[in-house]
Design an enzyme around this catalytic site. Sequence first.
Site, PDB file in Angstrom:
ATOM      1  N   GLY A 157     -12.059   5.863   3.032  1.00 41.81           N
ATOM      2  CA  GLY A 157     -11.820   4.841   4.045  1.00 41.81           C
ATOM      3  C   GLY A 157     -12.381   3.480   3.704  1.00 41.81           C
ATOM      4  O   GLY A 157     -12.296   2.553   4.522  1.00 41.81           O
ATOM      5  N   SER A 158     -12.936   3.305   2.496  1.00 41.38           N
ATOM      6  CA  SER A 158     -13.540   2.020   2.138  1.00 41.38           C
ATOM      7  C   SER A 158     -12.507   0.978   1.722  1.00 41.38           C
ATOM      8  O   SER A 158     -12.841  -0.208   1.625  1.00 41.38           O
ATOM      9  CB  SER A 158     -14.559   2.207   1.004  1.00 41.38           C
ATOM     10  N   GLY A 159     -11.275   1.390   1.461  1.00 40.48           N
ATOM     11  CA  GLY A 159     -10.226   0.444   1.089  1.00 40.48           C
ATOM     12  C   GLY A 159      -9.725   0.585  -0.337  1.00 40.48           C
ATOM     13  O   GLY A 159      -8.978  -0.265  -0.823  1.00 40.48           O
ATOM     14  N   LYS A 160     -10.083   1.668  -1.022  1.00 46.74           N
ATOM     15  CA  LYS A 160      -9.662   1.854  -2.412  1.00 46.74           C
ATOM     16  C   LYS A 160      -8.144   1.894  -2.530  1.00 46.74           C
ATOM     17  O   LYS A 160      -7.556   1.201  -3.370  1.00 46.74           O
ATOM     18  CB  LYS A 160     -10.260   3.149  -2.973  1.00 46.74           C
TER      19      LYS A 160
ATOM     20  N   THR B 181      -5.966   0.829  -0.396  1.00 50.45           N
ATOM     21  CA  THR B 181      -5.423  -0.465   0.020  1.00 50.45           C
ATOM     22  C   THR B 181      -5.443  -1.447  -1.141  1.00 50.45           C
ATOM     23  O   THR B 181      -4.457  -2.176  -1.376  1.00 50.45           O
ATOM     24  CB  THR B 181      -6.232  -1.034   1.195  1.00 50.45           C
TER      25      THR B 181
ATOM     26  N   GLU C  27      -5.935   8.900  -6.614  1.00 55.00           N
ATOM     27  CA  GLU C  27      -6.397  10.282  -6.570  1.00 55.00           C
ATOM     28  C   GLU C  27      -5.364  11.238  -7.161  1.00 55.00           C
ATOM     29  O   GLU C  27      -4.878  12.168  -6.501  1.00 55.00           O
ATOM     30  CB  GLU C  27      -6.754  10.685  -5.141  1.00 55.00           C
TER      31      GLU C  27
END
Length: 454
Positions: A42-45, A47, A158
């Site tokens: 959820g940190s924005g990777k 995105t 991923e």
Amino acid sequence: MRDLVRLRSAGFRYRGSAGPALGNIDLSIREGDRILIRGPSGSGKSTLLQIMAGLAPDFVPGIVTGTVERLYGAMGVVLQNPEAQVVTPTVEEEVAFSLENDGLELPLIRRRISEVLERLDIRHLASRHPLSLSGGECQRVSLAAALAREPDILFLDEPTAYLDEASSSSFFEALKDLPSRTAIVVVEHKIEAAAAVCTRAWKITPEGSLEPSDFRTSPPLPRPRPDGTDPGFDTAPPALEVQGMSHGFKGGPSVFRDVDLLVPAGRIAALTGRSGCGKTTLLSRIARILPAGPGSIRIAGRDIFSLKPPAFHSSLLYIPQNPEHMFLAETVRAELDLSGPPDRDLAGRFGLTGRMDLNPYRLSEGEKRRLNLCVALVEHRPLCLLDEPTYGLDDASRAVLVQDLRSLAAAGTGLLFVSHDEEFVRAAADVVYRMENGAVRREEVPLAGALKSA
């Protein structure tokens, strides 16, 4: 070497969000760069990857700020969820699709398809529908489609989420054969696997910017063990008892045969094995997603085929590989409310407190999985089946998951999960069932098992 991507003070705000998902990203990608992007779920990777690949904001609604320059020609993308990329009815056509859109001649298309299917060892899947494959096989098809374009830059989100350890290593080994000028940008929680290819690492900070990182992983967390304070579970009917189960698809060989499997109440079992060996198929038989076949299945002492649908569905909870397949409500809050009185502390431990009013489909892939797990942990049914529960989870969330599965087991629930994450298997499971060549064998888990913590 020329620049392929330039980001200057780049950021992104999702439509309707109160704050930015990313801000002040400065990054240049040049020919031949092999870069790992790290950060919590959820940190924005993802995105950031979508911005560089041109998917945001064209296909991901929101506003890009700062300067974004995409200077590459051909590029390839492998997303977290391989099903989201499938557009054709066969693997061969899936690989050909982008080549046809690029206007390549038919002989060249055929040569590239043959070469990439051979390189990734999936030639035998050429006539199969991609959605009939296992998650790991479908992931390799997505990579084949990306590599067939001979891209200037390859974006991988991923890419080994559905792959076992051997297949993960093979996946990254295949990338070593790419031309030295091809740039690779990888979002990956499996740091050791990514380190085989990547030479630099960046980490997304809590403020949404980038800082240099390394390839070190976190120290191990000792494996929790049952404390033996619930001896009554040992005399209760098994949460799951499978005897003599066999399965084969029409016109093909058996996927597995004569499977015996036992999950006592209050205990956790893992089912592992190579990608495509039939693990998800076995779970689907237990969950009655696939039609009945040879063998018997009992949940909490009751034959599942003698149960009417309401009684059967109240006896187990099934969490599939694709987290979106479970969503019913318009917000995270409403999704949790459907399962009864919501456990806000649980939502907080899985990092969802600030996401309660978002649509579940707007979450990151890791956050979607964490929402699935919150629902599973609130339900408290006799049996819980989980397919790849660590998919999309960072080290901190995996560590929390071990503790919460133990709490669920302590309340009497029997759990069976499918996973390629051997480290998680050793940390969470009391017993392991390993599937190979259509058979299943039981293994005890050493007490020395451990899981990395954030």
